[in-house]
Design an enzyme around this catalytic site. Sequence first.
Site, PDB file in Angstrom:
ATOM      1  CG  HIS A 175     -42.934 -11.953   9.294  1.00 57.27           C
ATOM      2  ND1 HIS A 175     -41.735 -11.348   8.971  1.00 57.27           N
ATOM      3  CD2 HIS A 175     -43.867 -10.983   9.116  1.00 57.27           C
ATOM      4  CE1 HIS A 175     -41.936 -10.090   8.624  1.00 57.27           C
ATOM      5  NE2 HIS A 175     -43.229  -9.843   8.696  1.00 57.27           N
ATOM      6  CG  HIS A 217     -47.128  -7.759  11.116  1.00 58.53           C
ATOM      7  ND1 HIS A 217     -46.611  -6.509  10.888  1.00 58.53           N
ATOM      8  CD2 HIS A 217     -46.510  -8.581  10.234  1.00 58.53           C
ATOM      9  CE1 HIS A 217     -45.720  -6.578   9.892  1.00 58.53           C
ATOM     10  NE2 HIS A 217     -45.646  -7.821   9.476  1.00 58.53           N
ATOM     11  CG  ASN A 243     -42.807  -6.574  11.962  1.00 56.83           C
ATOM     12  OD1 ASN A 243     -42.878  -5.553  11.294  1.00 56.83           O
ATOM     13  ND2 ASN A 243     -42.714  -7.772  11.441  1.00 56.83           N
ATOM     14  NE  ARG A 248     -38.766  -6.109   5.087  1.00 55.90           N
ATOM     15  CZ  ARG A 248     -40.020  -6.549   5.154  1.00 55.90           C
ATOM     16  NH1 ARG A 248     -41.016  -5.811   4.688  1.00 55.90           N
ATOM     17  NH2 ARG A 248     -40.308  -7.705   5.735  1.00 55.90           N
ATOM     18  CG  ASP A 249     -42.189  -5.915   8.145  1.00 57.07           C
ATOM     19  OD1 ASP A 249     -42.915  -5.087   7.562  1.00 57.07           O
ATOM     20  OD2 ASP A 249     -42.578  -7.054   8.457  1.00 57.07           O
ATOM     21  CB  CYS A 266     -47.373  -4.546   5.226  1.00 57.86           C
ATOM     22  SG  CYS A 266     -47.232  -4.739   3.430  1.00 57.86           S
TER      23      CYS A 266
HETATM   24  P1  HMG Z   1     -45.297  -2.752 -11.237  1.00 55.49           P
HETATM   25  O1  HMG Z   1     -45.798  -1.336 -11.314  1.00 55.49           O
HETATM   26  O2  HMG Z   1     -46.254  -3.838 -11.567  1.00 55.49           O
HETATM   27  O3  HMG Z   1     -43.990  -3.042 -12.074  1.00 55.49           O
HETATM   28  O4  HMG Z   1     -44.706  -2.986  -9.775  1.00 55.49           O
HETATM   29  P2  HMG Z   1     -43.271  -2.427 -13.270  1.00 55.49           P
HETATM   30  O5  HMG Z   1     -42.256  -3.436 -13.689  1.00 55.49           O
HETATM   31  O6  HMG Z   1     -44.286  -1.939 -14.276  1.00 55.49           O
HETATM   32  O7  HMG Z   1     -42.489  -1.165 -12.680  1.00 55.49           O
HETATM   33  C1  HMG Z   1     -43.122   0.025 -12.261  1.00 55.49           C
HETATM   34  C2  HMG Z   1     -42.066   1.069 -11.960  1.00 55.49           C
HETATM   35  O8  HMG Z   1     -41.244   0.627 -10.867  1.00 55.49           O
HETATM   36  C3  HMG Z   1     -41.103   1.305 -13.116  1.00 55.49           C
HETATM   37  O9  HMG Z   1     -40.658   2.652 -13.021  1.00 55.49           O
HETATM   38  C4  HMG Z   1     -39.950   0.380 -12.794  1.00 55.49           C
HETATM   39  O10 HMG Z   1     -38.730   0.819 -13.346  1.00 55.49           O
HETATM   40  C5  HMG Z   1     -39.888   0.488 -11.297  1.00 55.49           C
HETATM   41  P3  HMG Z   1     -41.255   3.814 -13.968  1.00 55.49           P
HETATM   42  O11 HMG Z   1     -40.991   3.348 -15.362  1.00 55.49           O
HETATM   43  O12 HMG Z   1     -42.734   3.862 -13.648  1.00 55.49           O
HETATM   44  O13 HMG Z   1     -40.504   5.005 -13.555  1.00 55.49           O
HETATM   45  N1  HMG Z   1     -39.334  -0.718 -10.671  1.00 55.49           N
HETATM   46  C6  HMG Z   1     -38.387  -0.703  -9.721  1.00 55.49           C
HETATM   47  N2  HMG Z   1     -37.706   0.316  -9.149  1.00 55.49           N
HETATM   48  C7  HMG Z   1     -36.786  -0.013  -8.221  1.00 55.49           C
HETATM   49  N3  HMG Z   1     -36.542  -1.288  -7.842  1.00 55.49           N
HETATM   50  C8  HMG Z   1     -37.210  -2.322  -8.381  1.00 55.49           C
HETATM   51  C9  HMG Z   1     -38.164  -2.032  -9.384  1.00 55.49           C
HETATM   52  N4  HMG Z   1     -38.991  -2.822 -10.118  1.00 55.49           N
HETATM   53  C10 HMG Z   1     -39.699  -2.000 -10.893  1.00 55.49           C
HETATM   54  N5  HMG Z   1     -36.952  -3.568  -7.990  1.00 55.49           N
HETATM   55  C11 HMG Z   1     -43.303  -4.083  -8.160  1.00 55.49           C
HETATM   56  C12 HMG Z   1     -44.208  -4.247  -9.374  1.00 55.49           C
HETATM   57  C13 HMG Z   1     -43.036  -5.454  -7.601  1.00 55.49           C
HETATM   58  C14 HMG Z   1     -42.009  -3.413  -8.621  1.00 55.49           C
HETATM   59  C15 HMG Z   1     -44.040  -3.169  -7.145  1.00 55.49           C
HETATM   60  O14 HMG Z   1     -45.308  -3.687  -6.937  1.00 55.49           O
HETATM   61  C16 HMG Z   1     -43.312  -3.089  -5.833  1.00 55.49           C
HETATM   62  O15 HMG Z   1     -42.236  -2.523  -5.743  1.00 55.49           O
HETATM   63  N6  HMG Z   1     -43.917  -3.658  -4.762  1.00 55.49           N
HETATM   64  C17 HMG Z   1     -43.263  -3.736  -3.462  1.00 55.49           C
HETATM   65  C18 HMG Z   1     -44.275  -3.644  -2.359  1.00 55.49           C
HETATM   66  C19 HMG Z   1     -43.557  -3.783  -1.033  1.00 55.49           C
HETATM   67  O16 HMG Z   1     -42.376  -3.539  -0.924  1.00 55.49           O
HETATM   68  N7  HMG Z   1     -44.325  -4.178   0.008  1.00 55.49           N
HETATM   69  C20 HMG Z   1     -43.766  -4.344   1.307  1.00 55.49           C
HETATM   70  C21 HMG Z   1     -42.874  -5.531   1.429  1.00 55.49           C
HETATM   71  S1  HMG Z   1     -43.754  -7.060   1.652  1.00 55.49           S
HETATM   72  C22 HMG Z   1     -44.123  -7.120   3.334  1.00 55.49           C
HETATM   73  O17 HMG Z   1     -43.890  -6.165   4.047  1.00 55.49           O
HETATM   74  C23 HMG Z   1     -44.665  -8.402   3.904  1.00 55.49           C
HETATM   75  C24 HMG Z   1     -43.628  -9.152   4.741  1.00 55.49           C
HETATM   76  O18 HMG Z   1     -43.163  -8.350   5.815  1.00 55.49           O
HETATM   77  C25 HMG Z   1     -44.236 -10.453   5.286  1.00 55.49           C
HETATM   78  C26 HMG Z   1     -45.577 -10.227   5.992  1.00 55.49           C
HETATM   79  O19 HMG Z   1     -45.648  -9.429   6.939  1.00 55.49           O
HETATM   80  O20 HMG Z   1     -46.536 -10.866   5.557  1.00 55.49           O
HETATM   81  C27 HMG Z   1     -42.408  -9.532   3.888  1.00 55.49           C
HETATM   82 MG    MG Z   2     -44.195  -8.097   7.687  1.00 55.70          MG
END
Ligand code: HMG
Ligand code: MG
Length: 284
Positions: free
Chosen positions: A205, A207, A247, A13-14, A238
């Site tokens: 966690h 990096h 990571n 995933r990450d 990320c």
């Molecule tokens: P948004 O644009 O504010 O939300 O995004 P929305 O509700 O307006 O939705 C926008 C579009 O996304 C819409 O589609 C929704 O249907 C769709 P459109 O009408 O434009 O065609 N949508 C989805 N599609 C599939 N699955 C869903 C979903 N939700 C909405 N669940 C949102 C808000 C949270 C969805 C967006 O910002 C997002 O997906 N962000 C994810 C970012 C991400 O994945 N980042 C990486 C993971 S975090 C990380 O890596 C850190 C970690 O490792 C820890 C660390 O290292 O610190 C965990």
């Molecule tokens: Mg991470």
Amino acid sequence: MGERVEIFEVGPRDGLQNEQREIPVAEKVALVDCLSRAGFNRIEVASFVSPKWVPQMAGSADVLAGIKRADGVRYAALTPNMRGYEDALAAKANEIAVFASASEGFSRANINATIAESIERFTPILEAARHIDLPVRGYVSCVTDCPYDGPTPPEKVAEVADQLFSLGCYEVSLGDTIGQGTPDTIAHMLLAVRERVPVTRLAGHFHDTNGRAIDNIDAALALGVRTFDTAVGGLGGCPYAPGAAGNVATEAVAAHLERLGYETGLDLEIVEQAAQMARAMRPE
Ligand code: HMG
Ligand code: MG
């Protein structure tokens, strides 16, 4: 036998969420199937986020459908909202994770919400998961530094970790998202978080952007943390954290822990095979 330290594998995933190349589902499945034989209890393999935000995770349901599930291994998925939760359930994820930030700048960039809004979004997920006994993990990002807001106050990390724990997350994973932490800042942060969440429910966690992740693990071990997230082959990053390359590598952490006398339960030969597969997925 040495004391147990658990390594939570997050590479599929990450790691893979940050690769520029479009990685075929079959390659992801092969990597997870190899990792499934290595002795992990938990492997994060999927992320049900918007494919517009993170196209690399678009095939998550197919990955969960394609893997050979090993007994005793929980396959985890990220879920930012109820839509992601429902998709994760349909794909039969064995556990899910919600992800918050300790800094407002990263929260906005990563999930388009303030920290308070994100906690509101997670509340129905935790409620629904509780009804079906689905374990939920919580992440806090930017626990020492944020690419947008600068240094993060330890008290803010403690507050967000406490909110996730109080909502029902069984474990809170503390993310040094951009690898800027030092043993000193990690220790200060952990001392604050430990006041609010039992240390047995915390994970590190880290990096490895600045090559300090192993030193940071040592600092966390000294303060009682016994679970660490790592990515095989050092994959990772990320997409919404500029500079968050890599990571810390599973194979390096496993070898380090064993040298210190801890028990990881991992088969290091299989971990190395998986690391080779992971490295081959990454263009030079
Ligand atoms: P948004 O644009 O504010 O939300 O995004 P929305 O509700 O307006 O939705 C926008 C579009 O996304 C819409 O589609 C929704 O249907 C769709 P459109 O009408 O434009 O065609 N949508 C989805 N599609 C599939 N699955 C869903 C979903 N939700 C909405 N669940 C949102 C808000 C949270 C969805 C967006 O910002 C997002 O997906 N962000 C994810 C970012 C991400 O994945 N980042 C990486 C993971 S975090 C990380 O890596 C850190 C970690 O490792 C820890 C660390 O290292 O610190 C965990
Ligand atoms: Mg991470």
